[in-house]
Design a protein around this motif. Structure first.
Motif, PDB file in Angstrom:
ATOM      1  N   VAL A  12       0.655  -1.153  -0.199  1.00  0.00           N
ATOM      2  CA  VAL A  12       0.076   0.227  -0.022  1.00  0.00           C
ATOM      3  C   VAL A  12       0.532   1.430  -0.311  1.00  0.00           C
ATOM      4  CG1 VAL A  12      -1.989  -1.248   1.129  1.00  0.00           C
ATOM      5  CG2 VAL A  12      -0.429  -0.214   2.106  1.00  0.00           C
ATOM      6  N   TRP A  13      -0.035   2.615  -0.078  1.00  0.00           N
ATOM      7  CA  TRP A  13       0.892   3.397  -0.363  1.00  0.00           C
ATOM      8  C   TRP A  13       1.502   4.267   1.449  1.00  0.00           C
ATOM      9  CZ3 TRP A  13       2.258   5.774  -3.974  1.00  0.00           C
ATOM     10  CH2 TRP A  13       1.791   6.124  -5.706  1.00  0.00           C
ATOM     11  N   THR A  14       2.668   4.588   1.730  1.00  0.00           N
ATOM     12  CA  THR A  14       3.241   4.875   2.775  1.00  0.00           C
ATOM     13  C   THR A  14       3.179   7.068   2.411  1.00  0.00           C
ATOM     14  OG1 THR A  14       5.577   4.458   2.366  1.00  0.00           O
ATOM     15  CG2 THR A  14       3.799   2.889   2.930  1.00  0.00           C
ATOM     16  N   PRO A  15       3.618   7.451   3.518  1.00  0.00           N
ATOM     17  CA  PRO A  15       4.098   9.122   3.344  1.00  0.00           C
ATOM     18  C   PRO A  15       5.278   8.573   1.920  1.00  0.00           C
ATOM     19  CG  PRO A  15       3.394   8.105   5.014  1.00  0.00           C
ATOM     20  CD  PRO A  15       3.007   6.827   4.747  1.00  0.00           C
ATOM     21  N   GLY A  16       6.375   7.909   2.405  1.00  0.00           N
ATOM     22  CA  GLY A  16       7.397   7.643   1.668  1.00  0.00           C
ATOM     23  C   GLY A  16       7.390   7.360   0.235  1.00  0.00           C
ATOM     24  N   ARG A  17       6.613   6.024   0.191  1.00  0.00           N
ATOM     25  CA  ARG A  17       5.861   6.141  -0.826  1.00  0.00           C
ATOM     26  C   ARG A  17       4.718   7.374  -2.109  1.00  0.00           C
ATOM     27  NH1 ARG A  17       4.563   0.580   0.395  1.00  0.00           N
ATOM     28  NH2 ARG A  17       6.309  -0.783   0.919  1.00  0.00           N
ATOM     29  N   ALA A  18       4.386   8.066  -1.276  1.00  0.00           N
ATOM     30  CA  ALA A  18       3.101   8.530  -1.759  1.00  0.00           C
ATOM     31  C   ALA A  18       4.095   9.956  -2.144  1.00  0.00           C
ATOM     32  CB  ALA A  18       2.249   8.873  -1.179  1.00  0.00           C
ATOM     33  N   ALA A  19       4.628  10.509  -2.138  1.00  0.00           N
ATOM     34  CA  ALA A  19       5.457  11.592  -2.115  1.00  0.00           C
ATOM     35  C   ALA A  19       5.594  11.930  -3.420  1.00  0.00           C
ATOM     36  CB  ALA A  19       6.342  12.120  -1.228  1.00  0.00           C
ATOM     37  N   PRO A  20       6.919  11.090  -3.569  1.00  0.00           N
ATOM     38  CA  PRO A  20       6.975  10.944  -5.092  1.00  0.00           C
ATOM     39  C   PRO A  20       6.307  11.276  -6.443  1.00  0.00           C
ATOM     40  CG  PRO A  20       8.376   9.598  -4.458  1.00  0.00           C
ATOM     41  CD  PRO A  20       7.944   9.711  -3.520  1.00  0.00           C
ATOM     42  N   LEU A  21       4.888  10.997  -5.384  1.00  0.00           N
ATOM     43  CA  LEU A  21       3.812  11.069  -6.815  1.00  0.00           C
ATOM     44  C   LEU A  21       3.170  12.289  -6.758  1.00  0.00           C
ATOM     45  CD1 LEU A  21       1.127   9.247  -8.968  1.00  0.00           C
ATOM     46  CD2 LEU A  21      -0.129   9.165  -6.275  1.00  0.00           C
ATOM     47  N   LEU A  22       3.011  13.008  -6.276  1.00  0.00           N
ATOM     48  CA  LEU A  22       2.416  14.142  -5.326  1.00  0.00           C
ATOM     49  C   LEU A  22       3.851  15.033  -6.428  1.00  0.00           C
ATOM     50  CD1 LEU A  22       0.414  16.075  -4.401  1.00  0.00           C
ATOM     51  CD2 LEU A  22       2.095  16.304  -2.596  1.00  0.00           C
ATOM     52  N   LEU A  23       5.466  14.772  -6.393  1.00  0.00           N
ATOM     53  CA  LEU A  23       6.265  15.445  -6.451  1.00  0.00           C
ATOM     54  C   LEU A  23       5.628  15.728  -8.804  1.00  0.00           C
ATOM     55  CD1 LEU A  23       8.492  17.886  -7.033  1.00  0.00           C
ATOM     56  CD2 LEU A  23       9.655  15.045  -6.852  1.00  0.00           C
ATOM     57  N   ALA A  24       5.532  14.135  -8.931  1.00  0.00           N
ATOM     58  CA  ALA A  24       5.269  14.216 -10.347  1.00  0.00           C
ATOM     59  C   ALA A  24       4.374  14.667 -11.004  1.00  0.00           C
ATOM     60  CB  ALA A  24       5.293  12.723 -10.474  1.00  0.00           C
ATOM     61  N   ALA A  25       3.023  14.433 -10.116  1.00  0.00           N
ATOM     62  CA  ALA A  25       1.992  15.528 -10.425  1.00  0.00           C
ATOM     63  C   ALA A  25       1.598  16.950 -10.549  1.00  0.00           C
ATOM     64  CB  ALA A  25       0.875  14.925  -9.269  1.00  0.00           C
ATOM     65  N   ILE A  26       2.934  17.740  -9.783  1.00  0.00           N
ATOM     66  CA  ILE A  26       2.900  18.844  -9.352  1.00  0.00           C
ATOM     67  C   ILE A  26       4.246  19.395 -10.786  1.00  0.00           C
ATOM     68  CG2 ILE A  26       3.749  20.771  -7.847  1.00  0.00           C
ATOM     69  CD1 ILE A  26       2.959  19.487  -5.534  1.00  0.00           C
ATOM     70  N   LEU A  27       5.434  18.492 -10.855  1.00  0.00           N
ATOM     71  CA  LEU A  27       5.653  18.676 -11.782  1.00  0.00           C
ATOM     72  C   LEU A  27       5.673  18.830 -13.491  1.00  0.00           C
ATOM     73  CD1 LEU A  27       9.295  18.083 -10.536  1.00  0.00           C
ATOM     74  CD2 LEU A  27       8.528  19.496 -10.434  1.00  0.00           C
ATOM     75  N   ALA A  28       4.747  17.665 -13.996  1.00  0.00           N
ATOM     76  CA  ALA A  28       4.182  17.390 -14.661  1.00  0.00           C
ATOM     77  C   ALA A  28       3.430  17.572 -14.878  1.00  0.00           C
ATOM     78  CB  ALA A  28       4.554  15.483 -14.764  1.00  0.00           C
ATOM     79  N   PHE A  29       2.747  18.397 -14.409  1.00  0.00           N
ATOM     80  CA  PHE A  29       1.010  19.149 -13.993  1.00  0.00           C
ATOM     81  C   PHE A  29       0.570  18.936 -16.080  1.00  0.00           C
ATOM     82  CE2 PHE A  29      -1.886  21.857 -12.492  1.00  0.00           C
ATOM     83  CZ  PHE A  29      -2.691  22.143 -13.644  1.00  0.00           C
ATOM     84  N   PRO A  30      -0.425  18.381 -16.549  1.00  0.00           N
ATOM     85  CA  PRO A  30      -0.599  18.072 -17.810  1.00  0.00           C
ATOM     86  C   PRO A  30      -0.557  18.752 -18.786  1.00  0.00           C
ATOM     87  CG  PRO A  30      -1.856  16.741 -15.537  1.00  0.00           C
ATOM     88  CD  PRO A  30      -1.426  17.200 -15.184  1.00  0.00           C
ATOM     89  N   LEU A  31      -0.725  20.127 -18.303  1.00  0.00           N
ATOM     90  CA  LEU A  31      -0.501  21.001 -19.358  1.00  0.00           C
ATOM     91  C   LEU A  31       0.610  21.271 -19.833  1.00  0.00           C
ATOM     92  CD1 LEU A  31      -2.509  23.767 -17.238  1.00  0.00           C
ATOM     93  CD2 LEU A  31      -3.706  22.466 -19.255  1.00  0.00           C
ATOM     94  N   LEU A  32       1.141  21.010 -19.169  1.00  0.00           N
ATOM     95  CA  LEU A  32       3.195  20.309 -19.671  1.00  0.00           C
ATOM     96  C   LEU A  32       3.521  19.322 -20.446  1.00  0.00           C
ATOM     97  CD1 LEU A  32       4.576  21.187 -16.103  1.00  0.00           C
ATOM     98  CD2 LEU A  32       4.766  23.322 -17.711  1.00  0.00           C
ATOM     99  N   GLY A  33       3.189  18.902 -20.507  1.00  0.00           N
ATOM    100  CA  GLY A  33       2.347  17.513 -21.752  1.00  0.00           C
ATOM    101  C   GLY A  33       2.747  16.171 -21.313  1.00  0.00           C
ATOM    102  N   PRO A  34       1.853  16.095 -22.717  1.00  0.00           N
ATOM    103  CA  PRO A  34       1.830  14.170 -21.678  1.00  0.00           C
ATOM    104  C   PRO A  34       2.766  13.496 -21.713  1.00  0.00           C
ATOM    105  CG  PRO A  34       0.882  14.904 -23.651  1.00  0.00           C
ATOM    106  CD  PRO A  34       0.950  15.810 -23.619  1.00  0.00           C
ATOM    107  N   LEU A  35       4.350  13.826 -22.818  1.00  0.00           N
ATOM    108  CA  LEU A  35       5.036  12.929 -22.391  1.00  0.00           C
ATOM    109  C   LEU A  35       5.861  13.554 -21.111  1.00  0.00           C
ATOM    110  CD1 LEU A  35       6.158  13.395 -26.065  1.00  0.00           C
ATOM    111  CD2 LEU A  35       5.167  11.692 -25.452  1.00  0.00           C
ATOM    112  N   LEU A  36       6.018  14.043 -20.962  1.00  0.00           N
ATOM    113  CA  LEU A  36       6.777  14.446 -19.323  1.00  0.00           C
ATOM    114  C   LEU A  36       5.834  14.164 -18.183  1.00  0.00           C
ATOM    115  CD1 LEU A  36       8.818  15.961 -18.029  1.00  0.00           C
ATOM    116  CD2 LEU A  36       7.243  17.682 -17.496  1.00  0.00           C
ATOM    117  N   HIS A  37       4.932  13.712 -18.349  1.00  0.00           N
ATOM    118  CA  HIS A  37       3.640  13.512 -17.449  1.00  0.00           C
ATOM    119  C   HIS A  37       4.092  12.233 -17.742  1.00  0.00           C
ATOM    120  CE1 HIS A  37       0.511  13.729 -15.555  1.00  0.00           C
ATOM    121  NE2 HIS A  37      -0.065  12.609 -15.737  1.00  0.00           N
TER     122      HIS A  37
END
Length: 163
Positions: free
Chosen positions: A77-102
């Protein structure tokens, strides 16, 4: 699942939903603010649930491959340590920036999850990465199918009201 993980998954879902809804709202300036906020919140919850189901789905696929969980291993399951990169990826790869980066950043998050899944199930790293990829693609396809169905039903309802 801890409250911290729930908040992180909801914030990642909010970023995903904003990336999908904001371009739609930009093309339709007459949409009321309350409808836009409602769409954004519903989208955030749906995307957060999809993120929450990702490791569970991968765990299930690993079990279907005949891998028995290691003795004493808890469900993956998700733990804070495993979920933090997901949040970072969601913010950095904000889908408006492009689907390939996402896609690239989500692949990185999946690669980061492959090690813990492999350790929890006894699978090799590549097999665990494959389970994560199939689970992610399956969840993404299911959400996209439901999204298209809702749009189609909504468009039909609008046409019926107009005629």
């Amino acid at each position: 699942m801890s409250p911290v993980v729930v908040v992180v998954l909801l914030l990642a879902g909010l970023s995903e939903a904003a990336g999908r809804i904001l371009p739609l709202l930009a093309r339709r300036p007459r949409v009321s603010r309350s409808v836009a906020i409602e769409l954004l919140l519903v989208g955030a919850v749906v995307e957060g649930v999809v993120f929450a189901l990702w490791p569970v789905s991968a765990w299930t696929l690993a079990e279907l491959m005949g891998s028995a969980p290691r003795s004493g291993a808890a469900a993956f399951v998700w733990t804070p340590g495993r979920a933090a990169p997901l949040l970072l990826a969601a913010i950095l790869a904000f889908p408006l920036l492009g689907p390939l980066l996402h896609l690239l950043l989500l692949t990185g998050v999946g690669a980061g999850l492959a090690g813990p899944l492999a350790a929890a199930t006894g699978l090799g790293w590549w097999a665990a990465a494959g389970c994560l990829a199939v689970a992610g693609a399956g969840l993404g396809a299911a959400v996209e199918a439901v999204r298209r169905l809702v749009v189609k039903i909504s468009a039909t309802g609008v046409r019926e009201v107009l005629t």
